[in-house]
Design a protein around this motif. Structure first.
Motif, PDB file in Angstrom:
ATOM      1  N   ALA A 228       0.845  -1.188   0.000  1.00 40.41           N
ATOM      2  CA  ALA A 228       0.000   0.000   0.000  1.00 40.41           C
ATOM      3  C   ALA A 228       0.886   1.246   0.000  1.00 40.41           C
ATOM      4  O   ALA A 228       1.893   1.303   0.690  1.00 40.41           O
ATOM      5  N   GLN A 229       0.521   2.230  -0.769  1.00 41.81           N
ATOM      6  CA  GLN A 229       1.315   3.430  -0.891  1.00 41.81           C
ATOM      7  C   GLN A 229       0.951   4.441   0.193  1.00 41.81           C
ATOM      8  O   GLN A 229      -0.217   4.611   0.524  1.00 41.81           O
ATOM      9  N   HIS A 230       1.982   5.046   0.739  1.00 45.22           N
ATOM     10  CA  HIS A 230       1.761   6.087   1.746  1.00 45.22           C
ATOM     11  C   HIS A 230       1.407   7.386   1.028  1.00 45.22           C
ATOM     12  O   HIS A 230       2.100   7.816   0.110  1.00 45.22           O
ATOM     13  N   VAL A 231       0.313   8.012   1.440  1.00 41.37           N
ATOM     14  CA  VAL A 231      -0.111   9.266   0.841  1.00 41.37           C
ATOM     15  C   VAL A 231       0.404  10.414   1.711  1.00 41.37           C
ATOM     16  O   VAL A 231       0.094  10.506   2.888  1.00 41.37           O
ATOM     17  N   ALA A 232       1.214  11.269   1.106  1.00 43.02           N
ATOM     18  CA  ALA A 232       1.800  12.382   1.848  1.00 43.02           C
ATOM     19  C   ALA A 232       0.734  13.401   2.228  1.00 43.02           C
ATOM     20  O   ALA A 232      -0.225  13.632   1.483  1.00 43.02           O
TER      21      ALA A 232
ATOM     22  N   GLY B 146      -3.592  16.847  -0.565  1.00 40.60           N
ATOM     23  CA  GLY B 146      -3.219  15.745  -1.446  1.00 40.60           C
ATOM     24  C   GLY B 146      -2.067  16.025  -2.383  1.00 40.60           C
ATOM     25  O   GLY B 146      -1.591  15.111  -3.070  1.00 40.60           O
ATOM     26  N   GLY B 147      -1.619  17.271  -2.473  1.00 40.58           N
ATOM     27  CA  GLY B 147      -0.444  17.586  -3.272  1.00 40.58           C
ATOM     28  C   GLY B 147      -0.716  18.173  -4.642  1.00 40.58           C
ATOM     29  O   GLY B 147       0.220  18.566  -5.347  1.00 40.58           O
TER      30      GLY B 147
END
Length: 237
Positions: free
Chosen positions: A29-33, A87-88
């Motif tokens: 799972a990807q970490h969301v900054a 969310g960037g």
């Protein structure tokens, strides 16, 4: 927060522990900054929150004494930051466009706050504008000689104390000594004069708040109701 969570896990029943074991974390799972934690002073003298490489860059020239800026700080800044900056995809930069001496004083006071808490401080100050601004005018009327003296920093500091700004900034970690240093900071004052000149004399904004999206002026945008659709369009474009 982490210690609290560990304590709760330690007190969990065996059944709860077994349930946790049966549901392991998903590998890969990807970490969301969370880009709201990234706040920095920009080379142009502003303060930016969010991903510096964001696709959409929102710039606001604002004034601490402008009621329309206070309205945006109350109604628009939070949804902009939480829904788009986090969310960037969007970054949000604030640059003061000073209008008067009170404006300069408030901008210097805000710069005395540690960078990570700048947006919180601005939000608090702008949210209370209707309370402290009339008091500031009253203080100036009663203390013109002190404020016009060569060494007027103590009088300015006293004004910020009397109108409640010092207490407000104290909640953001600013000590009385730090505030005093901030009011006398010539480097910060030069940066504020730079953003002000850029706003009024270079970009020729018509008033505050003055918005830019990806460095393009948005003269018809004055609040969140107009800004959000423009941000959404820029994200899609």
């Amino acid at each position: 927060m982490i210690r609290t969570l560990l304590a709760l896990l330690a007190l969990a029943s065996p059944v709860a522990a077994q349930a946790a074991t049966r549901h392991p974390p998903v590998h890969g799972a990807q970490h969301v900054a969370d880009w709201t934690k990234t706040i920095a002073l920009t080379p142009d003298g502003g303060m930016r929150i969010g991903n510096p490489a964001a696709k959409v860059k929102v710039l606001e020239f604002f004034s601490f004494t402008c009621p329309h800026c206070a309205a945006f700080a109350t109604e628009g800044a939070t949804p902009l930051i939480q829904n788009y900056v986090r969310g960037g995809q969007v970054s949000y930069e604030l640059r003061p466009a000073l209008r008067d001496a009170i404006d300069l004083t408030m901008a210097l006071a805000a710069r005395s706050v540690a960078t990570p808490r700048y947006f919180d401080a601005v939000g608090a100050v702008m949210g209370a504008q209707q309370d402290w601004l009339p008091k500031a005018y009253d203080y100036i009327s009663a203390n013109r000689d002190k404020l016009n003296s060569t060494d007027n920093t103590p009088a300015i500091h006293a004004m910020l104390t009397s109108i409640g700004i010092e207490a407000m900034l104290a909640k953001q970690g600013v000590t009385s000594a730090a505030l005093e240093r901030g009011l006398a900071d010539k480097t910060a004052e030069a940066a504020l004069q730079k953003t002000t000149n850029d706003a009024w004399n270079v970009r020729h904004i018509s008033g505050t708040p003055g918005f830019f999206i990806n460095d393009a002026a948005q003269p018809d945008i004055h609040g969140w109701a107009q800004l959000e659709p423009a941000v959404q369009a820029a994200i899609k474009g």
